[in-house]
Design a protein around this motif. Structure first.
Motif, PDB file in Angstrom:
ATOM      1  N   ARG A  96       0.821  -1.216   0.000  1.00  0.00           N
ATOM      2  CA  ARG A  96       0.000   0.000   0.000  1.00  0.00           C
ATOM      3  C   ARG A  96       0.855   1.266   0.000  1.00  0.00           C
ATOM      4  O   ARG A  96       0.385   2.334  -0.384  1.00  0.00           O
ATOM      5  N   ASN A  97       2.086   1.144   0.466  1.00  0.00           N
ATOM      6  CA  ASN A  97       2.892   2.349   0.674  1.00  0.00           C
ATOM      7  C   ASN A  97       4.191   2.428  -0.103  1.00  0.00           C
ATOM      8  O   ASN A  97       4.700   3.521  -0.334  1.00  0.00           O
ATOM      9  N   PHE A  98       4.752   1.269  -0.459  1.00  0.00           N
ATOM     10  CA  PHE A  98       6.079   1.265  -1.069  1.00  0.00           C
ATOM     11  C   PHE A  98       6.133   0.323  -2.261  1.00  0.00           C
ATOM     12  O   PHE A  98       5.350  -0.622  -2.369  1.00  0.00           O
ATOM     13  N   ALA A  99       7.091   0.576  -3.154  1.00  0.00           N
ATOM     14  CA  ALA A  99       7.345  -0.335  -4.268  1.00  0.00           C
ATOM     15  C   ALA A  99       8.803  -0.181  -4.664  1.00  0.00           C
ATOM     16  O   ALA A  99       9.362   0.916  -4.616  1.00  0.00           O
ATOM     17  N   GLY A 100       9.421  -1.296  -5.023  1.00  0.00           N
ATOM     18  CA  GLY A 100      10.812  -1.232  -5.464  1.00  0.00           C
ATOM     19  C   GLY A 100      11.645  -2.357  -4.884  1.00  0.00           C
ATOM     20  O   GLY A 100      11.123  -3.294  -4.283  1.00  0.00           O
ATOM     21  N   PHE A 101      12.938  -2.218  -5.057  1.00  0.00           N
ATOM     22  CA  PHE A 101      13.882  -3.264  -4.665  1.00  0.00           C
ATOM     23  C   PHE A 101      13.807  -3.587  -3.173  1.00  0.00           C
ATOM     24  O   PHE A 101      13.702  -4.745  -2.770  1.00  0.00           O
ATOM     25  N   ARG A 102      13.856  -2.540  -2.335  1.00  0.00           N
ATOM     26  CA  ARG A 102      13.820  -2.754  -0.880  1.00  0.00           C
ATOM     27  C   ARG A 102      12.456  -3.241  -0.418  1.00  0.00           C
ATOM     28  O   ARG A 102      12.361  -4.037   0.521  1.00  0.00           O
ATOM     29  N   ALA A 103      11.417  -2.735  -1.071  1.00  0.00           N
ATOM     30  CA  ALA A 103      10.062  -3.182  -0.731  1.00  0.00           C
ATOM     31  C   ALA A 103       9.934  -4.678  -1.026  1.00  0.00           C
ATOM     32  O   ALA A 103       9.376  -5.435  -0.226  1.00  0.00           O
ATOM     33  N   ASP A 104      10.493  -5.115  -2.163  1.00  0.00           N
ATOM     34  CA  ASP A 104      10.479  -6.549  -2.480  1.00  0.00           C
ATOM     35  C   ASP A 104      11.320  -7.329  -1.485  1.00  0.00           C
ATOM     36  O   ASP A 104      10.947  -8.416  -1.047  1.00  0.00           O
ATOM     37  N   GLU A 105      12.468  -6.723  -1.120  1.00  0.00           N
ATOM     38  CA  GLU A 105      13.374  -7.425  -0.216  1.00  0.00           C
ATOM     39  C   GLU A 105      12.744  -7.620   1.171  1.00  0.00           C
ATOM     40  O   GLU A 105      12.834  -8.701   1.756  1.00  0.00           O
ATOM     41  N   ILE A 106      12.085  -6.573   1.682  1.00  0.00           N
ATOM     42  CA  ILE A 106      11.518  -6.710   3.041  1.00  0.00           C
ATOM     43  C   ILE A 106      10.394  -7.758   3.038  1.00  0.00           C
ATOM     44  O   ILE A 106      10.265  -8.542   3.978  1.00  0.00           O
ATOM     45  N   LYS A 107       9.636  -7.824   1.941  1.00  0.00           N
ATOM     46  CA  LYS A 107       8.570  -8.838   1.863  1.00  0.00           C
ATOM     47  C   LYS A 107       9.174 -10.235   1.792  1.00  0.00           C
ATOM     48  O   LYS A 107       8.656 -11.164   2.411  1.00  0.00           O
ATOM     49  N   SER A 108      10.250 -10.365   1.015  1.00  0.00           N
ATOM     50  CA  SER A 108      10.813 -11.702   0.893  1.00  0.00           C
ATOM     51  C   SER A 108      11.494 -12.139   2.197  1.00  0.00           C
ATOM     52  O   SER A 108      11.386 -13.302   2.598  1.00  0.00           O
ATOM     53  N   ARG A 109      12.137 -11.204   2.912  1.00  0.00           N
ATOM     54  CA  ARG A 109      12.706 -11.530   4.228  1.00  0.00           C
ATOM     55  C   ARG A 109      11.599 -11.917   5.205  1.00  0.00           C
ATOM     56  O   ARG A 109      11.741 -12.867   5.972  1.00  0.00           O
ATOM     57  N   ALA A 110      10.514 -11.139   5.195  1.00  0.00           N
ATOM     58  CA  ALA A 110       9.400 -11.424   6.109  1.00  0.00           C
ATOM     59  C   ALA A 110       8.831 -12.812   5.820  1.00  0.00           C
ATOM     60  O   ALA A 110       8.561 -13.587   6.753  1.00  0.00           O
ATOM     61  N   ARG A 111       8.681 -13.138   4.541  1.00  0.00           N
ATOM     62  CA  ARG A 111       8.110 -14.438   4.172  1.00  0.00           C
ATOM     63  C   ARG A 111       9.013 -15.567   4.682  1.00  0.00           C
ATOM     64  O   ARG A 111       8.550 -16.539   5.252  1.00  0.00           O
ATOM     65  N   SER A 112      10.328 -15.419   4.467  1.00  0.00           N
ATOM     66  CA  SER A 112      11.179 -16.532   4.862  1.00  0.00           C
ATOM     67  C   SER A 112      11.288 -16.639   6.386  1.00  0.00           C
ATOM     68  O   SER A 112      11.244 -17.736   6.925  1.00  0.00           O
ATOM     69  N   ILE A 113      11.373 -15.515   7.101  1.00  0.00           N
ATOM     70  CA  ILE A 113      11.471 -15.588   8.572  1.00  0.00           C
ATOM     71  C   ILE A 113      10.159 -16.134   9.159  1.00  0.00           C
ATOM     72  O   ILE A 113      10.166 -16.989  10.039  1.00  0.00           O
ATOM     73  N   ALA A 114       9.031 -15.638   8.640  1.00  0.00           N
ATOM     74  CA  ALA A 114       7.731 -16.124   9.145  1.00  0.00           C
ATOM     75  C   ALA A 114       7.595 -17.620   8.880  1.00  0.00           C
ATOM     76  O   ALA A 114       7.070 -18.365   9.722  1.00  0.00           O
ATOM     77  N   GLY A 115       8.095 -18.078   7.733  1.00  0.00           N
ATOM     78  CA  GLY A 115       8.025 -19.503   7.394  1.00  0.00           C
ATOM     79  C   GLY A 115       8.855 -20.344   8.355  1.00  0.00           C
ATOM     80  O   GLY A 115       8.397 -21.374   8.861  1.00  0.00           O
ATOM     81  N   VAL A 116      10.077 -19.872   8.630  1.00  0.00           N
ATOM     82  CA  VAL A 116      10.955 -20.610   9.552  1.00  0.00           C
ATOM     83  C   VAL A 116      10.357 -20.623  10.963  1.00  0.00           C
ATOM     84  O   VAL A 116      10.286 -21.654  11.629  1.00  0.00           O
ATOM     85  N   MET A 117       9.902 -19.436  11.401  1.00  0.00           N
ATOM     86  CA  MET A 117       9.300 -19.338  12.744  1.00  0.00           C
ATOM     87  C   MET A 117       8.098 -20.249  12.856  1.00  0.00           C
ATOM     88  O   MET A 117       7.949 -20.980  13.834  1.00  0.00           O
ATOM     89  N   SER A 118       7.234 -20.186  11.844  1.00  0.00           N
ATOM     90  CA  SER A 118       6.020 -20.987  11.875  1.00  0.00           C
ATOM     91  C   SER A 118       6.383 -22.469  11.937  1.00  0.00           C
ATOM     92  O   SER A 118       5.836 -23.221  12.750  1.00  0.00           O
ATOM     93  N   PHE A 119       7.335 -22.875  11.115  1.00  0.00           N
ATOM     94  CA  PHE A 119       7.707 -24.291  11.092  1.00  0.00           C
ATOM     95  C   PHE A 119       8.325 -24.735  12.420  1.00  0.00           C
ATOM     96  O   PHE A 119       7.972 -25.780  12.965  1.00  0.00           O
ATOM     97  N   ARG A 120       9.215 -23.903  12.945  1.00  0.00           N
ATOM     98  CA  ARG A 120       9.896 -24.305  14.179  1.00  0.00           C
ATOM     99  C   ARG A 120       8.956 -24.276  15.384  1.00  0.00           C
ATOM    100  O   ARG A 120       9.103 -25.057  16.315  1.00  0.00           O
ATOM    101  N   ILE A 121       7.986 -23.380  15.357  1.00  0.00           N
ATOM    102  CA  ILE A 121       7.090 -23.250  16.505  1.00  0.00           C
ATOM    103  C   ILE A 121       5.873 -24.178  16.395  1.00  0.00           C
ATOM    104  O   ILE A 121       5.473 -24.809  17.361  1.00  0.00           O
ATOM    105  N   THR A 122       5.306 -24.254  15.188  1.00  0.00           N
ATOM    106  CA  THR A 122       4.038 -25.010  15.064  1.00  0.00           C
ATOM    107  C   THR A 122       4.206 -26.333  14.326  1.00  0.00           C
ATOM    108  O   THR A 122       3.292 -27.146  14.306  1.00  0.00           O
ATOM    109  N   GLY A 123       5.357 -26.513  13.643  1.00  0.00           N
ATOM    110  CA  GLY A 123       5.545 -27.726  12.840  1.00  0.00           C
ATOM    111  C   GLY A 123       4.911 -27.620  11.466  1.00  0.00           C
ATOM    112  O   GLY A 123       4.980 -28.553  10.672  1.00  0.00           O
ATOM    113  N   GLN A 124       4.286 -26.472  11.196  1.00  0.00           N
ATOM    114  CA  GLN A 124       3.646 -26.273   9.890  1.00  0.00           C
ATOM    115  C   GLN A 124       4.011 -24.898   9.347  1.00  0.00           C
ATOM    116  O   GLN A 124       4.333 -23.994  10.093  1.00  0.00           O
ATOM    117  N   VAL A 125       3.918 -24.759   8.007  1.00  0.00           N
ATOM    118  CA  VAL A 125       4.144 -23.436   7.407  1.00  0.00           C
ATOM    119  C   VAL A 125       2.811 -22.922   6.896  1.00  0.00           C
ATOM    120  O   VAL A 125       2.040 -23.670   6.322  1.00  0.00           O
TER     121      VAL A 125
END
Ligand code: HEM
Length: 125
Positions: A96-125
Motif C-alpha cells: 500500500r505504501n512502497f514499491a521497489g527493490f527494498r520493498a520486495d526485499e523486506i517482503k521476501s525476508r518477512a516471508r522466509s522468517i515467518a516460514g521458519v518461525m512458523s515451522f519451528r514453533i508449530t511444525g507447519q508453514v
C-alpha cells in the motif's frame, strides 16, 4: 500500478511502515490478543532496528527473535494460520505504501522468517 510509490530508503520509512502495520495488527481479530499487555510504542524502536539491520546492515538490534516468539507460543499457542495472517497484513501494508527493490526485499525476508518461525514453533508453514 505501483510506479508512483516510493521505495523504502531508510529507517524512517521502516518506522512509518511498522507504525501502520502494527495499527492493523492491533485491530485484527486474529492477532490482536497476542499483543495485549505489550506497549508497542516501547517495542517499535526494537522492531525497527531489527528490520533496519536486515535491510541496511545497520547494527542496533540485539535480541533473539525466535526465543521471543517461542515464549509467546507458550503463553498463547500460535498456529500456522496466525503466521499466515501476520504475513498477509505485512505484505499488504508494504504494497500500500512502497514499491521497489527494498520493498520486495523486506517482503521476501518477512516471508522466509515467518516460514521458519512458523515451522519451528508449530511444525507447519
Ligand atoms: C503469528 C505471528 C506473530 C505474532 C503474534 C507476533 C507477536 C509479537 C509480540 C507480542 C511481540 C512482543 C513480545 C515481547 O517483547 O514480549 C513481538 C516482538 C517482535 N516480533 Fe513478532 N510476532 C509474529 C511474527 C513475527 C515475524 C514473522 C517477525 C519477523 C519477520 C517478527 C518480528 C518481531 C520482532 C523483531 C520483535 C521484537 C523482539 C525483541 O524486542 O527482542 N514477529 N512479536
Amino acid at each position: 500500478m505501483n510506479e508512483s510509490k516510493p521505495d523504502i530508503t531508510g529507517e524512517s520509512d521502516i518506522v512509518q511502515l511498522l507504525t501502520m502495520f502494527y495499527q492493523r495488527v492491533l485491530a485484527d481479530e486474529r492477532l490482536a490478543r497476542f499483543f495485549s499487555g505489550i506497549d508497542m510504542q516501547a517495542h517499535l524502536p526494537r522492531i525497527a532496528a531489527f528490520w533496519s539491520g536486515l535491510l541496511f546492515n545497520t547494527g542496533g538490534f540485539s535480541g533473539n527473535v525466535m526465543n521471543v516468539h517461542t515464549h509467546i507460543h507458550h503463553q498463547y499457542t500460535l498456529s500456522a494460520a496466525d503466521f499466515a495472517r501476520w504475513l498477509e497484513l505485512f505484505n499488504d501494508e508494504v504494497d500500500r505504501n512502497f514499491a521497489g527493490f527494498r520493498a520486495d526485499e523486506i517482503k521476501s525476508r518477512a516471508r522466509s522468517i515467518a516460514g521458519v518461525m512458523s515451522f519451528r514453533i508449530t511444525g507447519q508453514v
